[in-house]
Design an enzyme around this catalytic site. Sequence first.
Site, PDB file in Angstrom:
ATOM      1  N   ASP A 123       0.902  -1.268  -0.095  1.00 16.27           N
ATOM      2  CA  ASP A 123      -0.098  -0.059   0.072  1.00 16.27           C
ATOM      3  C   ASP A 123       0.821   1.300   0.023  1.00 16.27           C
ATOM      4  O   ASP A 123       1.966   1.179   0.678  1.00 16.27           O
ATOM      5  CB  ASP A 123      -0.830  -0.132   1.187  1.00 16.27           C
ATOM      6  CG  ASP A 123      -2.109   1.079   1.138  1.00 16.27           C
ATOM      7  OD1 ASP A 123      -3.315   0.543   1.177  1.00 16.27           O
ATOM      8  OD2 ASP A 123      -1.865   2.254   1.062  1.00 16.27           O
ATOM      9  N   GLN A 135     -14.656   2.442   1.804  1.00 12.01           N
ATOM     10  CA  GLN A 135     -13.718   2.209   0.655  1.00 12.01           C
ATOM     11  C   GLN A 135     -13.692   3.428  -0.182  1.00 12.01           C
ATOM     12  O   GLN A 135     -14.539   4.332  -0.250  1.00 12.01           O
ATOM     13  CB  GLN A 135     -14.920   1.401  -0.180  1.00 12.01           C
ATOM     14  CG  GLN A 135     -14.248   0.568  -1.479  1.00 12.01           C
ATOM     15  CD  GLN A 135     -15.053  -0.212  -2.241  1.00 12.01           C
ATOM     16  OE1 GLN A 135     -16.397  -0.521  -2.011  1.00 12.01           O
ATOM     17  NE2 GLN A 135     -14.315  -0.795  -3.276  1.00 12.01           N
ATOM     18  N   HIS A 148      -6.969  -5.662   2.458  1.00 11.29           N
ATOM     19  CA  HIS A 148      -5.842  -5.056   3.103  1.00 11.29           C
ATOM     20  C   HIS A 148      -5.401  -6.211   3.960  1.00 11.29           C
ATOM     21  O   HIS A 148      -6.034  -6.931   4.714  1.00 11.29           O
ATOM     22  CB  HIS A 148      -6.337  -3.869   4.042  1.00 11.29           C
ATOM     23  CG  HIS A 148      -6.821  -2.839   3.370  1.00 11.29           C
ATOM     24  ND1 HIS A 148      -6.068  -1.447   3.085  1.00 11.29           N
ATOM     25  CD2 HIS A 148      -7.877  -2.322   2.848  1.00 11.29           C
ATOM     26  CE1 HIS A 148      -6.893  -0.753   2.451  1.00 11.29           C
ATOM     27  NE2 HIS A 148      -8.041  -1.205   2.520  1.00 11.29           N
ATOM     28  N   ASN A 178     -13.062  -3.173   2.744  1.00 14.42           N
ATOM     29  CA  ASN A 178     -14.129  -2.269   3.111  1.00 14.42           C
ATOM     30  C   ASN A 178     -15.264  -2.349   1.619  1.00 14.42           C
ATOM     31  O   ASN A 178     -14.519  -2.398   0.530  1.00 14.42           O
ATOM     32  CB  ASN A 178     -13.423  -0.663   2.812  1.00 14.42           C
ATOM     33  CG  ASN A 178     -12.544  -0.707   4.007  1.00 14.42           C
ATOM     34  OD1 ASN A 178     -12.918  -1.387   5.276  1.00 14.42           O
ATOM     35  ND2 ASN A 178     -11.271   0.022   4.009  1.00 14.42           N
ATOM     36  N   HIS A 232     -10.466  -4.988  -3.082  1.00 16.63           N
ATOM     37  CA  HIS A 232      -9.015  -5.339  -2.537  1.00 16.63           C
ATOM     38  C   HIS A 232      -9.377  -5.851  -1.161  1.00 16.63           C
ATOM     39  O   HIS A 232     -10.193  -5.394  -0.257  1.00 16.63           O
ATOM     40  CB  HIS A 232      -8.209  -4.064  -2.786  1.00 16.63           C
ATOM     41  CG  HIS A 232      -8.824  -2.735  -2.283  1.00 16.63           C
ATOM     42  ND1 HIS A 232      -9.610  -2.073  -2.742  1.00 16.63           N
ATOM     43  CD2 HIS A 232      -8.432  -2.389  -1.213  1.00 16.63           C
ATOM     44  CE1 HIS A 232     -10.318  -1.182  -2.013  1.00 16.63           C
ATOM     45  NE2 HIS A 232      -9.306  -1.292  -0.912  1.00 16.63           N
TER      46      HIS A 232
HETATM   47  P1  5GP Z   1      -9.874   1.424   0.570  1.00 15.16           P
HETATM   48  O1  5GP Z   1      -9.987   2.713   1.527  1.00 15.16           O
HETATM   49  O2  5GP Z   1     -10.551   1.605  -0.595  1.00 15.16           O
HETATM   50  O3  5GP Z   1     -10.249   0.250   1.251  1.00 15.16           O
HETATM   51  O4  5GP Z   1      -8.377   1.186   0.388  1.00 15.16           O
HETATM   52  C1  5GP Z   1      -7.580   1.715  -0.865  1.00 15.16           C
HETATM   53  C2  5GP Z   1      -6.073   1.725  -0.403  1.00 15.16           C
HETATM   54  O5  5GP Z   1      -5.420   1.831  -1.609  1.00 15.16           O
HETATM   55  C3  5GP Z   1      -5.472   2.736   0.725  1.00 15.16           C
HETATM   56  O6  5GP Z   1      -4.918   2.219   1.513  1.00 15.16           O
HETATM   57  C4  5GP Z   1      -4.479   3.447  -0.204  1.00 15.16           C
HETATM   58  O7  5GP Z   1      -3.543   3.854   0.506  1.00 15.16           O
HETATM   59  C5  5GP Z   1      -4.286   2.511  -1.244  1.00 15.16           C
HETATM   60  N1  5GP Z   1      -3.871   3.056  -2.489  1.00 15.16           N
HETATM   61  C6  5GP Z   1      -4.754   4.039  -3.435  1.00 15.16           C
HETATM   62  N2  5GP Z   1      -3.840   4.284  -4.414  1.00 15.16           N
HETATM   63  C7  5GP Z   1      -2.802   3.741  -4.687  1.00 15.16           C
HETATM   64  C8  5GP Z   1      -1.775   3.570  -5.378  1.00 15.16           C
HETATM   65  O8  5GP Z   1      -1.870   4.196  -6.364  1.00 15.16           O
HETATM   66  N3  5GP Z   1      -0.641   2.683  -5.226  1.00 15.16           N
HETATM   67  C9  5GP Z   1      -0.708   1.952  -4.039  1.00 15.16           C
HETATM   68  N4  5GP Z   1       0.219   0.864  -4.085  1.00 15.16           N
HETATM   69  N5  5GP Z   1      -1.787   1.844  -3.211  1.00 15.16           N
HETATM   70  C10 5GP Z   1      -2.856   2.736  -3.368  1.00 15.16           C
END
Ligand code: 5GP
Length: 135
Positions: free
Chosen positions: A32, A95, A103, A88, A101
């Site tokens: 991440d 989300q 985590h 999420n 995805h």
């Molecule tokens: P969500 O909030 O949708 O469950 O998690 C999205 C996750 O994706 C976040 O932890 C954020 O840091 C990660 N993320 C968003 N954009 C990128 C990216 O371009 N590269 C990587 N490696 N992680 C990303």
Amino acid sequence: MKEENCIFCKIAAGEIPSTALYEDDDFRVILDVGPASKGHALIIPKDHYRNLYDLDDELASKALLLAKRMTVKLKDVLECDGYNIIQNNEEAAGQTVFHFHMHMIPRYHGDKVGIGWHMGELKEKEKEEILNKLK
Ligand code: 5GP
Ligand code: ZN
């Protein structure tokens, strides 16, 4: 099944650079970019699904198996003290990227990772309502 303008479709396909820890025909596992702790990684399917609600059944099972294998290995590599697997669904649940995805967040004694909730109380009325509606 890719979606145009989806950042995780592009990352999973290798079109946008990421730090990949693992890859197979179905998934890419990456670090991440905004880690909650050292080693925070994401399991991303190569095909596009908005979230768990529409994830393919076979991929859903494969994702959990992959989470198991990755955390069993990474806990030794990272020497962490525990793991949270978090997933999420929709904005209300946090989300922000609308491509399924999972985590994998390593936990270290004394870390300041803020995952938690205030425990409520299971109310009789709510319990009945849920059970009745599920029927
Ligand atoms: P969500 O909030 O949708 O469950 O998690 C999205 C996750 O994706 C976040 O932890 C954020 O840091 C990660 N993320 C968003 N954009 C990128 C990216 O371009 N590269 C990587 N490696 N992680 C990303
Ligand atoms: Zn996508």
